[in-house]
Design a protein around this motif. Sequence first.
Motif, short mmCIF file in Angstrom:
data_model
loop_
_atom_site.label_atom_id
_atom_site.label_comp_id
_atom_site.label_asym_id
_atom_site.label_seq_id
_atom_site.Cartn_x
_atom_site.Cartn_y
_atom_site.Cartn_z
N GLU A 289 -3.23 2.87 5.57
CA GLU A 289 -4.08 2.11 6.64
C GLU A 289 -5.45 1.74 5.91
N MET A 290 -6.21 2.38 5.39
CA MET A 290 -7.75 2.07 4.72
C MET A 290 -7.27 0.89 3.82
N THR A 291 -6.36 1.02 2.91
CA THR A 291 -5.78 -0.18 1.89
C THR A 291 -5.47 -1.37 2.65
N GLU A 292 -4.74 -1.35 3.93
CA GLU A 292 -4.38 -2.38 4.78
C GLU A 292 -5.74 -3.05 5.16
N LEU B 133 3.34 5.50 -6.15
CA LEU B 133 2.99 5.44 -7.51
C LEU B 133 1.92 6.28 -7.89
N LEU B 134 0.75 6.30 -7.20
CA LEU B 134 -0.52 7.16 -7.42
C LEU B 134 -0.21 8.39 -7.10
N GLY B 135 0.59 8.86 -6.57
CA GLY B 135 0.91 10.49 -6.37
C GLY B 135 0.17 10.94 -4.98
N ILE B 136 -0.22 9.92 -4.23
CA ILE B 136 -1.06 10.32 -2.93
C ILE B 136 -0.27 11.37 -2.25
N PRO B 137 -0.47 12.51 -1.83
CA PRO B 137 -0.07 13.40 -1.19
C PRO B 137 0.45 12.89 0.20
N ASP B 138 1.50 13.69 0.58
CA ASP B 138 1.94 12.97 1.98
C ASP B 138 0.92 13.19 3.02
N SER B 139 0.20 14.31 3.08
CA SER B 139 -0.69 14.65 3.93
C SER B 139 -1.96 13.52 4.12
N HIS B 140 -1.99 12.92 2.95
CA HIS B 140 -3.20 11.72 2.96
C HIS B 140 -2.48 10.26 2.95
N ARG B 141 -1.49 10.05 2.93
CA ARG B 141 -0.66 8.91 2.77
C ARG B 141 -0.94 7.82 3.61
N ARG B 142 -0.74 8.39 4.98
CA ARG B 142 -1.09 7.48 5.93
C ARG B 142 -2.24 6.92 6.10
N GLY C 164 6.00 -6.41 1.88
CA GLY C 164 6.14 -5.15 2.64
C GLY C 164 5.03 -5.09 3.77
N LEU C 165 3.83 -5.81 3.25
CA LEU C 165 2.72 -5.86 4.27
C LEU C 165 3.12 -6.98 5.49
N ARG C 166 3.83 -7.90 5.06
CA ARG C 166 4.31 -9.14 6.15
C ARG C 166 5.35 -8.50 7.06
N ARG C 167 6.16 -7.70 6.56
CA ARG C 167 7.25 -6.91 7.37
C ARG C 167 6.59 -5.67 8.20
N GLY C 168 5.31 -5.21 7.61
CA GLY C 168 4.64 -4.03 8.41
C GLY C 168 5.37 -2.76 8.04
N VAL C 169 5.36 -2.63 6.70
CA VAL C 169 5.98 -1.25 6.27
C VAL C 169 5.11 -0.27 6.75
N SER C 170 5.67 0.81 7.32
CA SER C 170 5.06 1.99 7.70
C SER C 170 4.31 2.89 6.75
N ALA C 171 3.20 3.69 7.10
CA ALA C 171 2.75 4.53 5.97
C ALA C 171 3.58 5.77 5.75
N GLY C 172 4.32 6.06 6.64
CA GLY C 172 5.04 7.27 6.64
C GLY C 172 6.25 7.16 5.74
N ARG C 173 6.73 8.26 5.14
CA ARG C 173 8.11 8.20 4.46
C ARG C 173 9.03 9.16 4.74
N PRO D 164 0.87 -0.93 -0.09
CA PRO D 164 -0.15 -0.05 0.00
C PRO D 164 0.92 1.32 0.06
N ALA D 165 2.16 1.41 0.77
CA ALA D 165 2.98 2.36 0.58
C ALA D 165 3.47 2.66 -0.51
N GLU D 166 3.79 1.72 -1.41
CA GLU D 166 4.29 1.78 -2.75
C GLU D 166 3.19 2.19 -3.75
N ALA D 167 2.02 1.71 -3.39
CA ALA D 167 0.89 2.24 -4.30
C ALA D 167 0.68 3.59 -4.22
N ALA D 168 0.50 4.17 -2.90
CA ALA D 168 0.59 5.51 -2.30
C ALA D 168 1.57 6.44 -3.29
#
Length: 150
Positions: free
Chosen positions: A122-125, A109-118, A141-150, A103-107
């Motif tokens: 979370e919604m995608t997960e 790739l889709l250009g989701i602004p940082d203000s909405h990325r988290r 990335g999900l199995r490892r628990g990749v965080s939403a923030g970058r 989901p973090a990679e999708a955000a």
Amino acid sequence: MERFASWVEGLMRERGYDIDSPRGGGRSRLAEDAGVHRAAVTRLLQRQSLPDLETMRALARVLGVGLRDMLIKSGRVTSDDLPLAGGRNGAAASGLGGGRVTPAEAAELLGIPDSHRRQFVEMTEMIIAAAGARPADAPSGLRRGVSAGR
């Protein structure tokens, strides 16, 4: 330069940036949203210079277009310089080859602004979990628990 700047202006207007009125603040807001200098946006819109690669990357993200498109429209590269693998769009152009992304990679790739990325991540997960995806089915990335923030 003229064609590229006109294209970017159109994208800005479509995304709600007020660049037409002197005090609209659209240029400043775009620069702030993209994390670039206002002068870079002004120079582009005044047809003085093309943005550098990092500025183009940031503008592409905020304006919701691919960096490939941004580079081609700017005239810095041609579509032959950056071909789509296998003739497919999107995933192939990003080098994903149709594989699953987090989901973090999708955000990103889709250009989701940082203000909405988290929130997006979370919604995608939650949707993935509700669909019954098992940990083995989930992207690594999900199995490892990749965080939403970058």
